[in-house]
Design a protein around this motif. Structure first.
Motif, PDB file in Angstrom:
ATOM      1  N   UNK A 103       0.831  -1.202   0.000  1.00  0.00           N
ATOM      2  CA  UNK A 103       0.000   0.000   0.000  1.00  0.00           C
ATOM      3  C   UNK A 103       0.867   1.254   0.000  1.00  0.00           C
ATOM      4  N   UNK A 104       2.051   1.120   0.606  1.00  0.00           N
ATOM      5  CA  UNK A 104       2.951   2.270   0.727  1.00  0.00           C
ATOM      6  C   UNK A 104       4.396   1.806   0.630  1.00  0.00           C
ATOM      7  N   UNK A 130       6.304   9.891   8.769  1.00  0.00           N
ATOM      8  CA  UNK A 130       4.883   9.991   8.419  1.00  0.00           C
ATOM      9  C   UNK A 130       4.182   8.649   8.580  1.00  0.00           C
ATOM     10  N   UNK A 131       4.868   7.559   8.232  1.00  0.00           N
ATOM     11  CA  UNK A 131       4.280   6.227   8.421  1.00  0.00           C
ATOM     12  C   UNK A 131       3.960   5.991   9.886  1.00  0.00           C
ATOM     13  N   UNK A 132       4.900   6.275  10.759  1.00  0.00           N
ATOM     14  CA  UNK A 132       4.664   6.073  12.191  1.00  0.00           C
ATOM     15  C   UNK A 132       3.499   6.924  12.689  1.00  0.00           C
ATOM     16  N   UNK A 133       3.415   8.150  12.192  1.00  0.00           N
ATOM     17  CA  UNK A 133       2.307   9.033  12.591  1.00  0.00           C
ATOM     18  C   UNK A 133       0.966   8.501  12.081  1.00  0.00           C
ATOM     19  N   UNK A 134       0.943   7.942  10.867  1.00  0.00           N
ATOM     20  CA  UNK A 134      -0.279   7.336  10.327  1.00  0.00           C
ATOM     21  C   UNK A 134      -0.715   6.175  11.221  1.00  0.00           C
ATOM     22  N   UNK A 135       0.233   5.326  11.590  1.00  0.00           N
ATOM     23  CA  UNK A 135      -0.099   4.182  12.442  1.00  0.00           C
ATOM     24  C   UNK A 135      -0.613   4.645  13.803  1.00  0.00           C
ATOM     25  N   UNK A 136      -0.020   5.695  14.325  1.00  0.00           N
ATOM     26  CA  UNK A 136      -0.460   6.248  15.607  1.00  0.00           C
ATOM     27  C   UNK A 136      -1.870   6.816  15.502  1.00  0.00           C
ATOM     28  N   UNK A 137      -2.159   7.541  14.421  1.00  0.00           N
ATOM     29  CA  UNK A 137      -3.506   8.108  14.241  1.00  0.00           C
ATOM     30  C   UNK A 137      -4.550   7.007  14.060  1.00  0.00           C
ATOM     31  N   UNK A 138      -4.187   5.962  13.320  1.00  0.00           N
ATOM     32  CA  UNK A 138      -5.142   4.885  13.051  1.00  0.00           C
ATOM     33  C   UNK A 138      -5.486   4.083  14.305  1.00  0.00           C
ATOM     34  N   UNK A 139      -4.512   3.899  15.184  1.00  0.00           N
ATOM     35  CA  UNK A 139      -4.744   3.096  16.378  1.00  0.00           C
ATOM     36  C   UNK A 139      -3.854   3.592  17.519  1.00  0.00           C
TER      37      UNK A 139
END
Length: 195
Positions: A103-104, A130-139
């Motif tokens: 996906x990325x 940014x990947x780590x921040x996406x994972x943090x926002x998602x869960x």
């Protein structure tokens, strides 16, 4: 589940790799790589690390590959010759990401992977921060729990959250470091983050 191909320049950082693989162990995303990417990371280590550290790094890559057997994507050289990238040496990365249906693609060299080309494979290019921040926002709670577990597992030497956040910041994950600097030990069923 989100699948993310990790470029060699992401895997090279021990702190980033620890965090990413810990989050992957908690099923927050599926990491992908290729033997070529691991070899590229090893070659970078051989140029920059002392001999003893090179051996430890090599062992780390082997353990990582064994722990996530579904993550390794094998691509023949003939399959990447078709790609036209700013750096031809990156063609194997895109080929493996495409074959793995990522996906990325997480890389520090965003400019080397034009989004217009990656769009044809439905792959989003993203920095590790940014990947780590996406994972943090998602869960957020599961991510915080995984980070807390990683920090608590460090005994030689032990490390606290602010110091770990500083290590992440030095590895380039500045936004994520700032976000996790506020993780605390939960009490009962309460949140890892201050409300």
């Amino acid at each position: 589940m989100l699948s993310v191909f990790l470029d060699a320049n992401v895997i090279y950082s021990i702190t980033l790799t620890d965090v990413l693989l810990t989050l992957a162990e908690h099923d927050l995303f599926l990491p992908l790589w290729s033997p070529n990417v691991l070899q590229e990371a090893q070659e970078a280590a051989s140029r920059t690390l002392p001999d003893a550290a090179q051996q430890a790094f090599r062992k780390r890559l082997i353990m990582m590959d064994q722990a996530f057997p579904e993550s390794s994507i094998h691509v023949e050289e003939s399959e990447w010759s078709q790609f036209d990238l700013p750096d031809p040496d990156d063609r194997h990365v895109l080929a493996a990401a495409a074959q793995g249906k990522a996906d990325a693609l997480a890389t520090r060299n965003i400019k080397d992977f034009p989004q217009k080309l990656l769009d044809s494979f439905s792959i989003q290019v993203i920095t590790p921060d940014d990947l780590l921040c996406v994972l943090l926002r998602r869960n957020p709670e599961a991510t915080a729990s995984a980070i807390r577990e990683l920090i608590d597992s460090r005994h030689r030497p032990p490390i606290n959250i602010p110091d770990f956040a500083k290590r992440l910041e030095r590895s380039g994950a500045t936004q994520f470091a700032a976000a996790i600097a506020h993780i605390r030990q939960p009490l009962g069923n309460h949140s890892y983050f201050d409300q």
